[in-house]
Design a protein around this motif. Structure first.
Motif, PDB file in Angstrom:
ATOM      1  N   ARG A 175     -10.238 -33.597  60.131  1.00 30.93           N
ATOM      2  CA  ARG A 175      -9.913 -32.193  60.369  1.00 30.93           C
ATOM      3  C   ARG A 175      -8.493 -32.058  60.884  1.00 30.93           C
ATOM      4  O   ARG A 175      -8.121 -32.647  61.901  1.00 30.93           O
ATOM      5  CB  ARG A 175     -10.879 -31.573  61.389  1.00 30.93           C
ATOM      6  N   CYS A 176      -7.687 -31.285  60.158  1.00 35.44           N
ATOM      7  CA  CYS A 176      -6.314 -31.015  60.584  1.00 35.44           C
ATOM      8  C   CYS A 176      -6.300 -29.933  61.655  1.00 35.44           C
ATOM      9  O   CYS A 176      -7.305 -29.247  61.887  1.00 35.44           O
ATOM     10  CB  CYS A 176      -5.469 -30.571  59.383  1.00 35.44           C
ATOM     11  N   ILE A 177      -5.177 -29.767  62.319  1.00 38.80           N
ATOM     12  CA  ILE A 177      -5.062 -28.809  63.409  1.00 38.80           C
ATOM     13  C   ILE A 177      -5.364 -27.384  62.955  1.00 38.80           C
ATOM     14  O   ILE A 177      -5.971 -26.602  63.677  1.00 38.80           O
ATOM     15  CB  ILE A 177      -3.658 -28.888  64.044  1.00 38.80           C
ATOM     16  N   ASP A 178      -4.956 -27.040  61.720  1.00 40.15           N
ATOM     17  CA  ASP A 178      -5.160 -25.673  61.234  1.00 40.15           C
ATOM     18  C   ASP A 178      -6.513 -25.481  60.555  1.00 40.15           C
ATOM     19  O   ASP A 178      -6.760 -24.448  59.940  1.00 40.15           O
ATOM     20  CB  ASP A 178      -4.030 -25.279  60.281  1.00 40.15           C
ATOM     21  N   GLY A 179      -7.411 -26.462  60.658  1.00 36.20           N
ATOM     22  CA  GLY A 179      -8.734 -26.328  60.082  1.00 36.20           C
ATOM     23  C   GLY A 179      -8.894 -26.870  58.682  1.00 36.20           C
ATOM     24  O   GLY A 179     -10.008 -26.917  58.148  1.00 36.20           O
ATOM     25  N   VAL A 180      -7.793 -27.282  58.062  1.00 34.44           N
ATOM     26  CA  VAL A 180      -7.874 -27.926  56.747  1.00 34.44           C
ATOM     27  C   VAL A 180      -8.629 -29.250  56.893  1.00 34.44           C
ATOM     28  O   VAL A 180      -8.432 -29.987  57.859  1.00 34.44           O
ATOM     29  CB  VAL A 180      -6.458 -28.169  56.172  1.00 34.44           C
ATOM     30  N   LEU A 181      -9.515 -29.551  55.940  1.00 33.15           N
ATOM     31  CA  LEU A 181     -10.316 -30.766  55.979  1.00 33.15           C
ATOM     32  C   LEU A 181      -9.933 -31.694  54.827  1.00 33.15           C
ATOM     33  O   LEU A 181      -9.651 -31.231  53.718  1.00 33.15           O
ATOM     34  CB  LEU A 181     -11.806 -30.427  55.880  1.00 33.15           C
TER      35      LEU A 181
END
Length: 297
Positions: A175-181
């Motif tokens: 999970r990236c910081i901006d919610g991208v998976l």
């Protein structure tokens, strides 16, 4: 029964660090699994330009090493072909100096290309941690602090895109910081989705992503980051995840080495990649350990 319980315990041990409810209850006790940054804009160990240059340098070396297989691509890019022919000529001259007995272009393994280009090689092997399964090791050379040492491959999902069935029992979702998976699982449904998206986006001879990380012999030797294990009290983190958006001017002929693909074809944003950057110097034989989560405080 005992064997089954041991297997369940092993699977939970590798999965729990990515299970959000468990993480929320264990933030204070599991600080080694986390990395704190003041704000998302400061979540950079090295500059994006340095990441770009490292990938460009490595991918160009891989392209030249595999030059004979690139005929269809180069036929459509005559100017690019001239540039690579010049680079290939320089490389062949160096090879003749090192070994006058070789005839024609010598083809190296991807690991050898990585070592010749960046001064180190990495590969997957049995982890030094008990019951941790596969890990990633520096198998050759030396990796200085602040170096891109691997990439996290997989299908890239935006917040609203379906990933429920792929996520079940899947310890490889980042999970990236901006919610991208990013789903880095190379088996089952995740594998099928990645291959489908990759072949969907291919433009004639131009491959927009690399499928070989799904196999035991990846063309891009950096694409092993999903197997880097979480740090522990005995094994401190020596690498850190860093998000990187591939710029629009990334050379089209080199996209065949990018181990990521977007789930939705109609997205206009840049391709999200995640690289692992060294937090200290790493010597040959050392295993890579990371912090699974970055927390913006």
């Amino acid at each position: 029964v005992a064997a089954m319980l041991r297997e369940l315990r092993r699977r939970w041990g590798s999965y729990k660090y990515r299970f959000v409810p468990w993480l929320a209850l264990n933030l204070r006790r599991q600080r080694r699994t986390l990395r704190y940054v003041p704000e998302s804009s400061q979540d950079k160990i090295i500059a994006d330009e340095d990441v770009f240059e490292t990938l460009l340098k490595t991918f160009k070396a891989l392209f030249i090493n595999d030059f004979n297989r690139q005929a269809d691509i180069l036929a459509l890019l005559p100017e690019v072909k001239c540039q690579y022919l010049e680079l290939l000529t320089v490389q062949q001259k160096r090879s003749k100096v090192n070994s006058c007995s070789r005839q024609g272009q010598h083809v190296f393994t991807p690991e050898e290309v990585l070592f010749n280009t960046l001064g180190f090689a990495v590969s997957r092997d049995q982890s030094s941690l008990v019951s941790a399964g596969t890990g990633v090791f520096v198998t050759k050379g030396f990796v200085p602090k602040g170096t891109v040492v691997s990439m996290y491959p997989g299908t890239v999902y935006r917040k609203h895109e379906p990933i429920f069935f792929q996520s079940l029992g899947n310890p490889f979702i980042f999970r990236c910081i901006d919610g991208v998976l990013i789903d880095g699982n190379d088996k089952g449904l995740s594998r099928s989705v990645y291959r489908s998206c990759s072949r969907r986006d291919q433009l004639g001879p131009f491959q927009m992503s690399d499928e070989s990380w799904l196999t035991a012999t990846p063309q891009n030797p950096l694409a092993v980051g999903q197997y880097v294990n979480n740090c522990s009290h005995e094994k401190a983190a020596n690498v850190c995840y860093q998000e990187f958006d591939v710029p629009g001017h990334f050379p089209v002929e080199l996209k065949q080495y990018l181990p990521n693909i977007v789930y939705s074809h109609d997205t206009e944003s840049h391709l999200r990649c995640v690289v692992l950057v060294t937090l200290r110097d790493i010597k040959q034989g050392e295993e890579l350990f990371s912090n699974y989560y970055t927390v913006v405080s």
